[in-house]
Design a protein around this motif. Sequence first.
Motif, PDB file in Angstrom:
ATOM      1  N   UNK A  16       0.838  -1.193   0.000  1.00 23.99           N
ATOM      2  CA  UNK A  16       0.000   0.000   0.000  1.00 23.99           C
ATOM      3  C   UNK A  16       0.882   1.257   0.000  1.00 23.99           C
ATOM      4  N   UNK A  17       1.914   1.276   0.846  1.00 22.40           N
ATOM      5  CA  UNK A  17       2.826   2.411   0.901  1.00 22.40           C
ATOM      6  C   UNK A  17       3.497   2.623  -0.449  1.00 22.40           C
ATOM      7  N   UNK A  18       3.963   1.553  -1.062  1.00 23.23           N
ATOM      8  CA  UNK A  18       4.669   1.669  -2.343  1.00 23.23           C
ATOM      9  C   UNK A  18       3.774   2.318  -3.400  1.00 23.23           C
ATOM     10  N   UNK A  19       2.530   1.880  -3.452  1.00 24.46           N
ATOM     11  CA  UNK A  19       1.576   2.463  -4.411  1.00 24.46           C
ATOM     12  C   UNK A  19       1.380   3.947  -4.141  1.00 24.46           C
ATOM     13  N   UNK A  20       1.193   4.292  -2.862  1.00 27.40           N
ATOM     14  CA  UNK A  20       0.946   5.690  -2.503  1.00 27.40           C
ATOM     15  C   UNK A  20       2.146   6.566  -2.843  1.00 27.40           C
ATOM     16  N   UNK A  21       3.353   6.079  -2.592  1.00 29.55           N
ATOM     17  CA  UNK A  21       4.532   6.893  -2.881  1.00 29.55           C
ATOM     18  C   UNK A  21       4.721   7.100  -4.381  1.00 29.55           C
ATOM     19  N   UNK A  22       4.397   6.095  -5.191  1.00 24.51           N
ATOM     20  CA  UNK A  22       4.446   6.281  -6.646  1.00 24.51           C
ATOM     21  C   UNK A  22       3.365   7.272  -7.089  1.00 24.51           C
ATOM     22  N   UNK A  23       2.193   7.209  -6.449  1.00 28.42           N
ATOM     23  CA  UNK A  23       1.145   8.183  -6.755  1.00 28.42           C
ATOM     24  C   UNK A  23       1.590   9.588  -6.356  1.00 28.42           C
ATOM     25  N   UNK A  24       2.323   9.685  -5.249  1.00 33.58           N
ATOM     26  CA  UNK A  24       2.831  10.986  -4.814  1.00 33.58           C
ATOM     27  C   UNK A  24       3.789  11.564  -5.846  1.00 33.58           C
ATOM     28  N   UNK A  25       4.659  10.722  -6.382  1.00 33.14           N
ATOM     29  CA  UNK A  25       5.585  11.174  -7.429  1.00 33.14           C
ATOM     30  C   UNK A  25       4.817  11.603  -8.677  1.00 33.14           C
ATOM     31  N   UNK A  26       3.778  10.813  -9.029  1.00 31.07           N
ATOM     32  CA  UNK A  26       2.973  11.155 -10.207  1.00 31.07           C
ATOM     33  C   UNK A  26       2.249  12.484 -10.007  1.00 31.07           C
ATOM     34  N   UNK A  27       1.640  12.672  -8.821  1.00 32.80           N
ATOM     35  CA  UNK A  27       0.944  13.925  -8.538  1.00 32.80           C
ATOM     36  C   UNK A  27       1.921  15.088  -8.509  1.00 32.80           C
ATOM     37  N   UNK A  28       3.112  14.864  -7.923  1.00 27.33           N
ATOM     38  CA  UNK A  28       4.129  15.914  -7.893  1.00 27.33           C
ATOM     39  C   UNK A  28       4.587  16.302  -9.282  1.00 27.33           C
ATOM     40  N   UNK A  29       4.721  15.308 -10.155  1.00 32.51           N
ATOM     41  CA  UNK A  29       5.129  15.585 -11.538  1.00 32.51           C
ATOM     42  C   UNK A  29       4.077  16.431 -12.242  1.00 32.51           C
TER      43      UNK A  29
END
Length: 252
Positions: free
Chosen positions: A229-242
Amino acid sequence: MSFDLHFFLFAVPAVILIGLAKGGFSGLGALGTPLMALGTDDPVKAAAILLPILIAQDVVGVAAFRKSWDGWILLVMLPGAIVGIVLGYVLAAAVSSSAVMACLGAVSILFGAYRLWAERGGRIAASSTSPAWVGALFGVATGFTSQIAHAGGPPFQMWVMPRKLPRDVFVGTSAIFFAVVNWIKVPAYLALGQFTTANAITAGILLPLAILSSLAGVKLVRRVSPERFYTIVYWLLIAAGTKLLLDGFGIV
């Protein structure tokens, strides 16, 4: 505030993640401000809406751990945090919303990348015996990222975790530190003109969802393995940041 589908599409998951973070899934809340910013198209307004929600939730953490905290760490880091908050306020007041959005995007990408690296065993070297001035610098970084994105966790943890505090002392110190930091941010958002009636109503509408999510987090944290779950959220964070970074530079 326009309560349309676009807003709730981002605001609801943002508040749920913040609630889960307060309930025990530490780190998930960092995605809250970037998601809310995508829903409002204004990163400062997004952070202002979330601030009263965070302050309300801080009450629970402080009440639970009010007897377990390290006063020396607070004494060292809080003055630096005040400086960081002022720097974040100056940035938001002096530059355009697009520039703040780009900064929020950069912070989000760095946070997500750091957490993914840390989950794989990476560590920032911060000696448990480092002098107080080092802690003050980490306090500045904590205040700045907290003012911009309510994401002061990583710099705080980088300096405090190597000190190997007992679990309850670490949690209590963190709860009290960020409760104080969140109140210190209030004048900055007042000065930015963001504590409007519309923003207050929006925060009030979302607060029950945040509280329910916090209670759910307390129950789920003991039952759910959070790694994937954390891994998915952190990738989503990078995507949102981009996305925020590109929007800030007017690329998309």
